[in-house]
Design an enzyme around this catalytic site. Sequence first.
Site, PDB file in Angstrom:
ATOM      1  N   CYS A  52      44.216  40.375  31.315  1.00  0.00           N
ATOM      2  CA  CYS A  52      45.385  40.326  32.262  1.00  0.00           C
ATOM      3  C   CYS A  52      46.537  39.264  31.900  1.00  0.00           C
ATOM      4  CB  CYS A  52      44.941  40.103  33.554  1.00  0.00           C
ATOM      5  SG  CYS A  52      46.308  40.009  34.937  1.00  0.00           S
ATOM      6  N   TRP A  85      37.690  44.382  39.794  1.00  0.00           N
ATOM      7  CA  TRP A  85      37.246  43.634  38.572  1.00  0.00           C
ATOM      8  C   TRP A  85      35.626  43.324  38.820  1.00  0.00           C
ATOM      9  CZ3 TRP A  85      40.328  42.758  34.105  1.00  0.00           C
ATOM     10  CH2 TRP A  85      41.823  42.965  34.348  1.00  0.00           C
ATOM     11  N   THR A 119      42.583  41.691  42.544  1.00  0.00           N
ATOM     12  CA  THR A 119      43.591  41.219  41.474  1.00  0.00           C
ATOM     13  C   THR A 119      42.865  39.808  40.851  1.00  0.00           C
ATOM     14  OG1 THR A 119      45.059  40.108  42.702  1.00  0.00           O
ATOM     15  CG2 THR A 119      45.961  42.293  42.193  1.00  0.00           C
ATOM     16  N   VAL A 120      43.440  39.592  39.502  1.00  0.00           N
ATOM     17  CA  VAL A 120      43.080  38.312  38.778  1.00  0.00           C
ATOM     18  C   VAL A 120      44.577  38.004  38.419  1.00  0.00           C
ATOM     19  CG1 VAL A 120      40.775  38.902  38.215  1.00  0.00           C
ATOM     20  CG2 VAL A 120      42.549  39.602  36.578  1.00  0.00           C
ATOM     21  N   TYR A 183      56.029  47.039  32.785  1.00  0.00           N
ATOM     22  CA  TYR A 183      55.010  48.068  33.670  1.00  0.00           C
ATOM     23  C   TYR A 183      56.012  48.923  34.284  1.00  0.00           C
ATOM     24  CZ  TYR A 183      51.077  44.959  33.237  1.00  0.00           C
ATOM     25  OH  TYR A 183      49.946  44.304  33.014  1.00  0.00           O
TER      26      TYR A 183
END
Length: 345
Positions: A52, A85, A119-120, A183
């Site tokens: 990521c 995740w 999210t990370v 993105y």
Amino acid sequence: MGEKDQKQGVYVTTGEEFVRDTRYISTRITRDGADGYPVEANRYRLVAARACPWANRTLVVRRLLGLEDAISLGLCGPTHDADSWTFDLDPGGVDPVLGIPRLKDAYNKRIPDYPKGITVPAIVDTRDGAVVTNDYAQITLDFSTEWTDFHRDGAPDLYPAELRDQIDEINATVFSEVNNGVYRCGFAGSQAAYDKAYDRLFTQLDVLEERLSTQRYLVGTTITEADVRLFTTLARFDPVYHGHFKCNRSLLAQMPALWAYARDLFQTPGFGDTVDFTQIKQHYYIVHRDINPTGIVPKGPDLRGWLTAHHREQLGGRPFGDGTPPPPPRPDEVVPTTNGVPTHA
């Protein structure tokens, strides 16, 4: 890396532009503990994924500042399902410190039935196993400004007070047009949305190409937070964004100043040694099944160019200012040589 058995996520909404939800858990870890979480060594665990770009920033800054002894690191695998995740890289698929198989468990500890995306990067309080924050933009700024008592000797100043307005300004533009711009291309739900996003992205890349043709770094004469934020997108450009996200007007390798700038940073300790090209490609090509239904991961591109001479030192500047490079990565945090840039012919 095998595929997940669980349901895959959906990233494209037909007929619509991609709009990123930027409402994160905004709690901060600060020296004064104003939000209830004071800076404290060995209390917090940074959960990231090398795949990521947003998480990669935290890996770079943590390395540059020497925070490894103060903030432990948990790494998720490169692929995930629609739910969370996961800690695929750890024995038994369980994080050895947090004792959980899915990052979602730490989010739910903080906010039961957490309603948003998992999210990370995320920082988890090891005392109760709950996420403190996933506000990636603020996390690295706080590493620079709130964790100074735990910086290594010779740590660079990545967010110098006298340059913060300039750094904030260019960061806002780079986020909107480049970090998120790729993105916006890749997740466009219509031809019109894609065309608009494509033009915006390359308009800004051309501006950055011109800017970096006469100066070594984005702001000032040393590496700053601004360079970290741009670098993690550039590192993924040719392996992923050019093809997978259809950002194909030019390869990074065809934009001379940006390509030399990216190689300069990649060859700087703390940058390239955090990049895992294998995990990067696995993440995008396997996870985004609505873009790449087969899940086939391309073998290319040839990565050896990352180690070629960049000659950026001719523009002046010193990477770390009055500081020094970080030491080599800890043995348990080294990117496998098979996942990086080949060093043989």
